[in-house]
Each structure stands twice: as structure tokens, then as C-alpha cells.
Design a protein around this motif. Sequence first.
Motif, PDB file in Angstrom:
ATOM      1  N   VAL A  81      14.549  23.351 -21.549  1.00 32.09           N
ATOM      2  CA  VAL A  81      13.853  23.059 -22.805  1.00 32.09           C
ATOM      3  C   VAL A  81      14.600  21.954 -23.554  1.00 32.09           C
ATOM      4  O   VAL A  81      15.818  21.821 -23.427  1.00 32.09           O
ATOM      5  CB  VAL A  81      13.726  24.314 -23.702  1.00 32.09           C
ATOM      6  CG1 VAL A  81      12.758  25.299 -23.120  1.00 32.09           C
ATOM      7  CG2 VAL A  81      15.076  24.963 -23.904  1.00 32.09           C
ATOM      8  N   ILE A 115       9.212  21.549 -22.206  1.00 31.32           N
ATOM      9  CA  ILE A 115       9.568  22.674 -21.330  1.00 31.32           C
ATOM     10  C   ILE A 115       9.346  22.286 -19.867  1.00 31.32           C
ATOM     11  O   ILE A 115       8.307  21.719 -19.524  1.00 31.32           O
ATOM     12  CB  ILE A 115       8.686  23.913 -21.628  1.00 31.32           C
ATOM     13  CG1 ILE A 115       8.749  24.308 -23.102  1.00 31.32           C
ATOM     14  CG2 ILE A 115       9.088  25.099 -20.750  1.00 31.32           C
ATOM     15  CD1 ILE A 115       7.589  25.178 -23.534  1.00 31.32           C
ATOM     16  N   THR A 124      15.919  33.022 -14.358  1.00 25.88           N
ATOM     17  CA  THR A 124      14.580  33.398 -13.915  1.00 25.88           C
ATOM     18  C   THR A 124      14.578  34.181 -12.612  1.00 25.88           C
ATOM     19  O   THR A 124      13.786  35.102 -12.434  1.00 25.88           O
ATOM     20  CB  THR A 124      13.711  32.138 -13.753  1.00 25.88           C
ATOM     21  OG1 THR A 124      13.766  31.381 -14.972  1.00 25.88           O
ATOM     22  CG2 THR A 124      12.266  32.493 -13.468  1.00 25.88           C
ATOM     23  N   ILE A 146      14.802  28.018 -17.146  1.00 20.57           N
ATOM     24  CA  ILE A 146      13.795  27.271 -17.893  1.00 20.57           C
ATOM     25  C   ILE A 146      14.508  26.185 -18.688  1.00 20.57           C
ATOM     26  O   ILE A 146      15.430  26.478 -19.455  1.00 20.57           O
ATOM     27  CB  ILE A 146      12.999  28.212 -18.827  1.00 20.57           C
ATOM     28  CG1 ILE A 146      12.269  29.276 -17.989  1.00 20.57           C
ATOM     29  CG2 ILE A 146      12.006  27.424 -19.680  1.00 20.57           C
ATOM     30  CD1 ILE A 146      11.653  30.406 -18.802  1.00 20.57           C
ATOM     31  N   GLY A 203       9.251  24.677 -16.643  1.00 15.71           N
ATOM     32  CA  GLY A 203       9.267  26.123 -16.403  1.00 15.71           C
ATOM     33  C   GLY A 203      10.154  26.558 -15.255  1.00 15.71           C
ATOM     34  O   GLY A 203      10.592  27.699 -15.203  1.00 15.71           O
ATOM     35  N   GLU A 204      10.412  25.659 -14.299  1.00 15.91           N
ATOM     36  CA  GLU A 204      11.274  25.998 -13.164  1.00 15.91           C
ATOM     37  C   GLU A 204      12.288  24.885 -12.975  1.00 15.91           C
ATOM     38  O   GLU A 204      11.950  23.805 -12.493  1.00 15.91           O
ATOM     39  CB  GLU A 204      10.447  26.164 -11.880  1.00 15.91           C
ATOM     40  CG  GLU A 204      11.303  26.491 -10.669  1.00 15.91           C
ATOM     41  CD  GLU A 204      10.528  26.454  -9.353  1.00 15.91           C
ATOM     42  OE1 GLU A 204      10.914  25.685  -8.462  1.00 15.91           O
ATOM     43  OE2 GLU A 204       9.534  27.190  -9.231  1.00 15.91           O
ATOM     44  N   GLN A 205      13.513  25.142 -13.388  1.00 17.25           N
ATOM     45  CA  GLN A 205      14.569  24.137 -13.265  1.00 17.25           C
ATOM     46  C   GLN A 205      15.705  24.672 -12.400  1.00 17.25           C
ATOM     47  O   GLN A 205      16.268  25.718 -12.692  1.00 17.25           O
ATOM     48  CB  GLN A 205      15.118  23.756 -14.653  1.00 17.25           C
ATOM     49  CG  GLN A 205      16.175  22.679 -14.611  1.00 17.25           C
ATOM     50  CD  GLN A 205      15.615  21.337 -14.166  1.00 17.25           C
ATOM     51  OE1 GLN A 205      14.570  20.907 -14.645  1.00 17.25           O
ATOM     52  NE2 GLN A 205      16.285  20.675 -13.235  1.00 17.25           N
ATOM     53  N   TYR A 260      12.345  33.363 -23.490  1.00 18.65           N
ATOM     54  CA  TYR A 260      12.633  32.681 -22.228  1.00 18.65           C
ATOM     55  C   TYR A 260      13.937  33.188 -21.616  1.00 18.65           C
ATOM     56  O   TYR A 260      14.072  33.266 -20.397  1.00 18.65           O
ATOM     57  CB  TYR A 260      12.731  31.173 -22.440  1.00 18.65           C
ATOM     58  CG  TYR A 260      11.407  30.485 -22.686  1.00 18.65           C
ATOM     59  CD1 TYR A 260      10.201  31.056 -22.264  1.00 18.65           C
ATOM     60  CD2 TYR A 260      11.352  29.252 -23.322  1.00 18.65           C
ATOM     61  CE1 TYR A 260       8.997  30.420 -22.485  1.00 18.65           C
ATOM     62  CE2 TYR A 260      10.147  28.600 -23.546  1.00 18.65           C
ATOM     63  CZ  TYR A 260       8.971  29.191 -23.134  1.00 18.65           C
ATOM     64  OH  TYR A 260       7.779  28.556 -23.357  1.00 18.65           O
TER      65      TYR A 260
END
Length: 249
Positions: free
Chosen positions: A200, A22, A49, A198, A24-26, A215
Motif C-alpha cells: 500500500v 494497493i 497473506t 499487501i 493485493g499480492e506483493q 489488511y
Amino acid sequence: IEEVPGAGPALETALSQNDIQIIGEQWVGRSPIMEQAISDNKVAVIGDTLKGGATQGWYVPQYVMDDNPGLRRYQDLPKYSELYTDPEDPNKARFMNCPSGWACEVFNTRLLENTELDSTFNNAHPGTGAALDAEIASAFEQRKPLLFYYWQPTGLIAKYDFAQIEFPPYDEACWQDLLLANGTSNCVSGAPVSPLAIAVSTPFIASNPELTQAYKKVQFTSDQLNGAILAMSENKRSGVEQALVFLRE
């Protein structure tokens, strides 16, 4: 959960190999490594997000634009170069770029060359993101001029009044070339508004359908996210502590 620190390209490569699962901030559409991993079906970027997307660009403090009404576009910068004198090279002005190794460092360097602003402005690199923040905060607190790259969501956007330098409208083909350090085009483009989501690994999605669905539902406004980041910084809270404050309030 184990948290793994690292520079963006290294973490993105690790994600594509499922060594981590993961990010978390993409930022979407900003990394050739991620674009390749997505097309190879090794990684998926899910959710939305930040409502309205993440923004980035070249900025000066608002008071600089207020004091210099002719300063609006990148073409105006040479006329005001004396405002941004490089303390280490007083014959030239200074543009504060990202730290070396960040994706934004590449396209900022290319833009500096393609606009021919590199003849007037030195390409300065802070050692870390924290050093960039400190440089910006110091300029605002002393009401000094500074030309710098920045983005949101970030705490400083919530704390200070930033004014963005105008570039031409976003051009997809140009931007893809600007992302490459060895790109060949001499084009100039404004930055895209990037979906923030996010990232993954696809094996993680296959084995964690419930978390994947969760998510997909995560979303904040820019004021919420910028404000939370600022509160973390000013109150020296961890991410976990700030999350609890957010949930309570």
C-alpha cells in the motif's frame, strides 16, 4: 474501487508515486523497485497473506523424477537434456522461463548463465502467464517432460504433482545480484521463501487506518489459496464469486 491491470514493474512504480494505492499480492524481497520505494517511505508492505510464505523455483513433473532417479539437482540437468528437446531447435534442450518483463525472467536468465546450463538449454519465453500455464498443463496431460519455472500460490500447484529441482541454499547477497539484469556475480543461489503480503502507498495508510488494520489480519494457508485459484479457473468464477464461495464454506 478501480482495478488497474499492468505488468509488475509498471504497477510498482505507480504505487510508489501514489498513482495507485494497493497491490493485493506483493512478493517481498523480489523487486528492486519495491525495495527502493519502501526505503524511501513511499510504500509499505503489510500483513502476512500466505502462511509459510510464497515459494518459487525450477520444476519438472513428478513422473519425470520418478522415471529418472538420478535427476534431483540442477547439476543433473545436462545428463537428461534429451528429455527436454526444444521443438524449434532440436540440437538443444528447452527451459521454460517467465514471460519477458517479469522479475522472475531476469533471475532465471541469470541462473541459466551462471550455472552454464545455457550451453545446453535454450531460454524459452511464453508470451503471457496464461501461455506458461497452458504449456505446463499440456505437458502434464500428455505425460511429457518439461523443465519450467513456477511458483505458488497458483491453481496448477493444487492440480498437478510438481517436483522441484534442487539448488544451493538461499544466499541473500547472491540473490540481490541475480535480480539485476546487469548483475556481475557468477554466483548460484536457490530462491528465497518470500513473504506474501499487501503493498500500500503510505498516503493510503495515513488516510485509511481501519482498512490498514484489516489488511494486516488477512491470512490463508497454501492449500486454501491454491485450491481457491484452481476452483476459480475450473469453474470460470470471478475473484468476487470465489470470495463469496470461500466465505460461505
